[in-house]
Motif scaffolding. Structure first.
Motif, PDB file in Angstrom:
ATOM      1  N   ASP A   1       1.362   4.168  -3.092  1.00 54.30           N
ATOM      2  CA  ASP A   1       1.155   5.608  -2.847  1.00 54.30           C
ATOM      3  C   ASP A   1       2.395   6.405  -3.269  1.00 54.30           C
ATOM      4  O   ASP A   1       2.289   7.476  -3.875  1.00 54.30           O
ATOM      5  CB  ASP A   1       0.860   5.858  -1.367  1.00 54.30           C
TER       6      ASP A   1
ATOM      7  N   LYS B   1      -3.556  -1.998  -5.569  1.00 52.88           N
ATOM      8  CA  LYS B   1      -3.021  -2.582  -4.333  1.00 52.88           C
ATOM      9  C   LYS B   1      -3.571  -3.999  -4.118  1.00 52.88           C
ATOM     10  O   LYS B   1      -2.828  -4.908  -3.717  1.00 52.88           O
ATOM     11  CB  LYS B   1      -3.365  -1.693  -3.137  1.00 52.88           C
ATOM     12  N   ALA B   2      -4.861  -4.182  -4.405  1.00 52.51           N
ATOM     13  CA  ALA B   2      -5.467  -5.524  -4.275  1.00 52.51           C
ATOM     14  C   ALA B   2      -4.819  -6.499  -5.261  1.00 52.51           C
ATOM     15  O   ALA B   2      -4.510  -7.649  -4.905  1.00 52.51           O
ATOM     16  CB  ALA B   2      -6.972  -5.444  -4.516  1.00 52.51           C
TER      17      ALA B   2
ATOM     18  N   GLU C   1      -5.407  -0.322 -14.192  1.00 52.28           N
ATOM     19  CA  GLU C   1      -6.147   0.463 -13.203  1.00 52.28           C
ATOM     20  C   GLU C   1      -6.000   1.962 -13.468  1.00 52.28           C
ATOM     21  O   GLU C   1      -6.986   2.711 -13.479  1.00 52.28           O
ATOM     22  CB  GLU C   1      -5.642   0.115 -11.795  1.00 52.28           C
TER      23      GLU C   1
ATOM     24  N   ALA D   1      -6.168   3.164  -7.276  1.00 48.89           N
ATOM     25  CA  ALA D   1      -5.119   2.789  -6.325  1.00 48.89           C
ATOM     26  C   ALA D   1      -5.531   1.561  -5.516  1.00 48.89           C
ATOM     27  O   ALA D   1      -4.731   0.634  -5.324  1.00 48.89           O
ATOM     28  CB  ALA D   1      -4.816   3.957  -5.393  1.00 48.89           C
ATOM     29  N   GLU D   2      -6.785   1.528  -5.045  1.00 49.28           N
ATOM     30  CA  GLU D   2      -7.252   0.368  -4.269  1.00 49.28           C
ATOM     31  C   GLU D   2      -7.208  -0.906  -5.096  1.00 49.28           C
ATOM     32  O   GLU D   2      -6.806  -1.967  -4.611  1.00 49.28           O
ATOM     33  CB  GLU D   2      -8.674   0.612  -3.734  1.00 49.28           C
ATOM     34  N   ARG D   3      -7.638  -0.793  -6.364  1.00 53.08           N
ATOM     35  CA  ARG D   3      -7.617  -1.984  -7.238  1.00 53.08           C
ATOM     36  C   ARG D   3      -6.190  -2.466  -7.493  1.00 53.08           C
ATOM     37  O   ARG D   3      -5.916  -3.679  -7.505  1.00 53.08           O
ATOM     38  CB  ARG D   3      -8.300  -1.673  -8.579  1.00 53.08           C
TER      39      ARG D   3
ATOM     40  N   ARG E   1      -1.450  -7.481  -3.924  1.00 51.03           N
ATOM     41  CA  ARG E   1      -1.556  -8.451  -2.812  1.00 51.03           C
ATOM     42  C   ARG E   1      -1.822  -9.860  -3.353  1.00 51.03           C
ATOM     43  O   ARG E   1      -1.232 -10.839  -2.887  1.00 51.03           O
ATOM     44  CB  ARG E   1      -2.664  -8.047  -1.834  1.00 51.03           C
TER      45      ARG E   1
ATOM     46  N   GLU F   1      -8.587   7.200  -6.436  1.00 47.84           N
ATOM     47  CA  GLU F   1      -8.623   6.387  -5.205  1.00 47.84           C
ATOM     48  C   GLU F   1      -9.012   4.946  -5.513  1.00 47.84           C
ATOM     49  O   GLU F   1      -8.408   4.008  -4.992  1.00 47.84           O
ATOM     50  CB  GLU F   1      -9.628   6.982  -4.195  1.00 47.84           C
ATOM     51  N   GLU F   2     -10.035   4.797  -6.374  1.00 50.42           N
ATOM     52  CA  GLU F   2     -10.484   3.444  -6.758  1.00 50.42           C
ATOM     53  C   GLU F   2      -9.388   2.718  -7.525  1.00 50.42           C
ATOM     54  O   GLU F   2      -9.144   1.517  -7.309  1.00 50.42           O
ATOM     55  CB  GLU F   2     -11.758   3.562  -7.607  1.00 50.42           C
TER      56      GLU F   2
ATOM     57  N   SER G   1       0.828  -1.209   0.000  1.00 44.01           N
ATOM     58  CA  SER G   1       0.000   0.000   0.000  1.00 44.01           C
ATOM     59  C   SER G   1       0.866   1.266   0.000  1.00 44.01           C
ATOM     60  O   SER G   1       0.678   2.170  -0.817  1.00 44.01           O
ATOM     61  CB  SER G   1      -0.928  -0.012   1.217  1.00 44.01           C
TER      62      SER G   1
END
Length: 303
Positions: free
Chosen positions: A224, A276-277, A257, A272-274, A280, A269-270, A220
């Protein structure tokens, strides 16, 4: 044809250090610290860090890190190329022939398990597949389905067909295209192995095993930081090349993304979340592969 004999004439490299681990596990820092102590050169063993343009998103060593030790095979391939394990091994072999590197210790560092396996075990040579043969079989798979092609393979290459699930379309098509291109069963190709470039028994082999929660936080934080340093500009530069979306570089984590974000389909933001997922999930797949595919001769290092 293919890459049989790519290691011909190169003595197996002895005393190499191999550092494997999932994304964001701290491999780069560990390799550089070791190189500074030992005077080693660092060879990239990560299939995404070979590509130019995507320096931030593939987490290539920074400019500050690159000057601390000699680095090779980072960012040397254009994103329009679909780079293979065989091509990487050929590039490693060329470097091992370079008289300027003679006598220097070598550290291989990266997250691509197949690169490490090819280095220490050799690789089965494979024929080059003409595009028309590849496209032809893909079209037939789409039209006729995997089971029909499996029946065809069972007639033409019963040995390979017996090893494949009738639903495994990708492997069935691969077997048929190799048969078409070379006139030989893929099974007979797989029985041939090239000479390994690295003496696995004499190498120091380390696989980093980070704590899952710590790794998730590092992934994460790192993404960023990539955004702060200009990852969006990298994606714009990559997209300006109008690449085939099926190419590995076009599918690098963060590219789809951030492309969707640039197109106004999702927020930053969306995106970045995708990303990061996806990182992972990728790290989880890498750790599973290392756990099952790297033998007991690999030292497991908790980080």
């Amino acid at each position: 044809m293919g890459m049989s004999g790519y290691a011909g004439g190169v003595a197996m490299l002895k005393g190499a250090t191999l550092i494997a681990g999932p994304t964001a596990s701290g491999k780069t820092a560990r390799a550089i610290e070791l190189a500074e102590r030992s005077g080693a050169v660092i060879f990239n063993a990560d299939s995404m860090q070979v590509y130019s343009v995507l320096s931030l998103l593939t987490a290539r060593p920074s400019a500050e890190e690159l000057v601390r030790a000699p680095h090779h095979l980072f960012g040397h391939i254009h994103p329009s190329v679909s780079y293979s394990t065989g091509a990487w091994l050929r590039d490693v072999e060329k470097l091992l022939r370079d008289p300027r590197l003679e006598g220097r210790p070598v550290i291989f560092v990266g997250g691509t398990g197949l690169y490490f396996r090819g280095l220490t075990e050799g690789l089965s040579p494979m024929p080059d597949i003409p595009d028309e043969i590849r496209e032809g079989w893909r079209a037939r798979l789409a039209e006729e389905g995997a089971e029909a092609l499996h029946r065809l393979l069972a007639e033409r290459d019963p040995e390979t067909a017996a090893r494949l699930m009738p639903s495994d379309g990708q492997r069935i098509v691969r077997a048929l295209e190799v048969l078409d291109a070379s006139g030989r069963s893929i099974s007979s190709w797989q029985r041939e192995r090239s000479v390994p470039l690295v003496d696995g028994a004499g190498a120091e082999k380390i696989v980093l095993e980070p704590d899952r929660k710590v790794l998730a936080q590092r992934i994460s934080d790192r993404f960023d930081r990539m955004l702060e340093l200009g990852a969006i500009d990298e994606v714009k530069a990559l997209n300006s090349l109008n690449l085939d979306p099926r190419l590995p570089a076009a599918k690098a984590i963060g590219v789809p993304e951030l492309t969707a974000c640039l197109a106004g389909e999702i927020s930053l933001e969306e995106a970045a979340e995708r990303a990061k997922a996806a990182s992972r999930q990728y790290a989880k797949r890498q750790m599973t592969w290392f756990r099952h595919q790297l033998g007991p001769d690999w030292q497991r290092v908790p980080v």
